[in-house]
Design a protein around this motif. Structure first.
Motif, PDB file in Angstrom:
ATOM      1  N   GLU A  37      23.168 -39.448  25.455  1.00  0.00           N
ATOM      2  CA  GLU A  37      24.217 -38.875  26.299  1.00  0.00           C
ATOM      3  C   GLU A  37      25.291 -39.902  26.625  1.00  0.00           C
ATOM      4  OE1 GLU A  37      22.473 -37.020  29.700  1.00  0.00           O
ATOM      5  OE2 GLU A  37      21.331 -35.562  28.515  1.00  0.00           O
ATOM      6  N   LEU A  48      27.552 -37.890  15.935  1.00  0.00           N
ATOM      7  CA  LEU A  48      28.548 -36.875  16.302  1.00  0.00           C
ATOM      8  C   LEU A  48      27.951 -35.467  16.330  1.00  0.00           C
ATOM      9  CD1 LEU A  48      31.490 -38.135  14.025  1.00  0.00           C
ATOM     10  CD2 LEU A  48      30.979 -38.788  16.386  1.00  0.00           C
ATOM     11  N   TYR A  53      31.505 -28.130  19.934  1.00  0.00           N
ATOM     12  CA  TYR A  53      31.111 -29.347  19.222  1.00  0.00           C
ATOM     13  C   TYR A  53      32.360 -30.078  18.733  1.00  0.00           C
ATOM     14  CZ  TYR A  53      26.193 -27.972  19.047  1.00  0.00           C
ATOM     15  OH  TYR A  53      24.904 -27.643  19.382  1.00  0.00           O
ATOM     16  N   ASN A  58      25.691 -33.846  18.026  1.00  0.00           N
ATOM     17  CA  ASN A  58      25.463 -33.131  19.289  1.00  0.00           C
ATOM     18  C   ASN A  58      26.545 -33.406  20.338  1.00  0.00           C
ATOM     19  OD1 ASN A  58      23.083 -32.100  18.227  1.00  0.00           O
ATOM     20  ND2 ASN A  58      21.849 -33.784  19.010  1.00  0.00           N
ATOM     21  N   THR A  59      27.608 -34.086  19.947  1.00  0.00           N
ATOM     22  CA  THR A  59      28.673 -34.402  20.894  1.00  0.00           C
ATOM     23  C   THR A  59      29.567 -33.192  21.114  1.00  0.00           C
ATOM     24  OG1 THR A  59      28.671 -36.727  20.254  1.00  0.00           O
ATOM     25  CG2 THR A  59      30.644 -35.905  21.363  1.00  0.00           C
ATOM     26  N   ARG A  60      29.675 -32.797  22.365  1.00  0.00           N
ATOM     27  CA  ARG A  60      30.530 -31.665  22.717  1.00  0.00           C
ATOM     28  C   ARG A  60      31.761 -32.143  23.476  1.00  0.00           C
ATOM     29  NH1 ARG A  60      27.903 -26.573  22.397  1.00  0.00           N
ATOM     30  NH2 ARG A  60      25.650 -26.713  22.008  1.00  0.00           N
ATOM     31  N   THR A  73      32.213 -41.158  23.377  1.00  0.00           N
ATOM     32  CA  THR A  73      32.892 -40.550  22.230  1.00  0.00           C
ATOM     33  C   THR A  73      33.847 -39.460  22.680  1.00  0.00           C
ATOM     34  OG1 THR A  73      30.957 -41.009  20.843  1.00  0.00           O
ATOM     35  CG2 THR A  73      32.545 -39.388  20.024  1.00  0.00           C
ATOM     36  N   ARG A  74      33.369 -38.594  23.570  1.00  0.00           N
ATOM     37  CA  ARG A  74      34.204 -37.490  24.073  1.00  0.00           C
ATOM     38  C   ARG A  74      35.468 -38.020  24.744  1.00  0.00           C
ATOM     39  NH1 ARG A  74      30.496 -34.928  26.188  1.00  0.00           N
ATOM     40  NH2 ARG A  74      30.390 -35.993  28.187  1.00  0.00           N
ATOM     41  N   GLN A 128      27.560 -40.004  23.680  1.00  0.00           N
ATOM     42  CA  GLN A 128      28.326 -38.753  23.643  1.00  0.00           C
ATOM     43  C   GLN A 128      29.488 -38.793  24.633  1.00  0.00           C
ATOM     44  OE1 GLN A 128      25.625 -35.467  24.236  1.00  0.00           O
ATOM     45  NE2 GLN A 128      24.250 -36.157  22.624  1.00  0.00           N
ATOM     46  N   SER A 129      29.221 -39.287  25.832  1.00  0.00           N
ATOM     47  CA  SER A 129      30.249 -39.359  26.863  1.00  0.00           C
ATOM     48  C   SER A 129      31.388 -40.285  26.449  1.00  0.00           C
ATOM     49  CB  SER A 129      29.628 -39.838  28.174  1.00  0.00           C
ATOM     50  OG  SER A 129      30.616 -39.974  29.174  1.00  0.00           O
TER      51      SER A 129
END
Length: 236
Positions: A115, A141, A151, A143-145, A121-122, A118-119
């Motif tokens: 997570e 990438l 997605y 599971n990155t929303r 990256t977002r 992901q954060s």
């Protein structure tokens, strides 16, 4: 101002079967690092849990073990970087112009569900920074929303290590899932080169992806183009 790149590496050292070792595919880091360094960019290493980074043994043998990888391992300062990487909670995404996910089969285990990554990256992606990966790095990438819940890779052209290449590398029975298929399931417009293991890079806006280890240098050059393009817009 000096541009900054965040390089993402793995903490995992083996497949589900502990007798089969894996780790960072070193040249996927060193090729890109060299390109970014040539442009004077500051670079940081981050991993899902922070700390030490194991190396993929197959990447340390001919023909995969090239001069950039050898030079890295011969440099005590460089090797020390892989012994103590930052964790995601130590990273401020606002400080980085791009994020670059390296590969090696190990990343299939610890990249997708981080997570923290992901954060980061977002945030980089949504403000127009460059999000990039090479080879299995695109597992980071999957599971990155984005903030709207979609997605990141949905509806975007991208590439990464192909299932055909997994079979030819004789690891199709070892890997935990088919990354190419998962990317397609998330709506990615997955593309690959006509022949396996040929360098191949796909750019879609501020998303830059390379297919396999041989694509690392070309991927990094496209990341540089994106960073410099963003810098020109800022100046303009």
């Amino acid at each position: 101002m000096t541009k900054r790149v965040l390089n993402v590496v793995t903490n995992v050292s083996h497949y589900n079967d502990p007798s089969h070792t894996t780790g960072l595919w070193l040249s996927e880091l060193t090729h890109a690092w060299h390109v970014f360094a040539e442009h004077g960019y500051e670079q940081t290493l981050v991993s899902p849990t922070g700390g030490a980074v194991p190396l993929e043994p197959r990447a340390l043998r001919y023909p995969n073990y090239d001069k950039t990888a050898k030079a890295w391992r011969a440099d005590p300062e460089k090797t020390a970087l892989l012994e103590d990487t930052a964790s995601p909670d130590q990273i401020d995404p606002a400080e980085y112009d791009a994020i670059y996910f390296t590969g090696g089969h190990a990343v299939m285990y610890d990249f997708p569900d981080s997570e923290g990554l992901q954060s980061i990256t977002r945030e980089i992606f949504e403000r127009g920074g460059i999000v990039s990966s090479v080879c299995h790095g695109y597992c980071g990438l999957l599971n990155t929303r984005l903030s709207d819940g979609s997605y990141l890779i949905a509806g975007r052209k991208m590439t990464g290590f192909a299932w055909t290449e997994e079979v030819l590398a004789r690891v199709d029975k070892l890997v935990p899932y088919n990354a190419e298929e998962k990317a397609k399931q998330r709506g990615a417009l997955y593309q690959k080169a006509a022949l396996p293991f040929i360098p191949h890079v796909v750019t879609d806006g501020n998303l830059v992806t390379g297919q396999n280890p041989g694509s690392a240098k070309a991927t990094a050059k496209k990341v540089v183009e994106g960073i410099e393009g963003n810098a020109s817009k800022e100046r303009g």
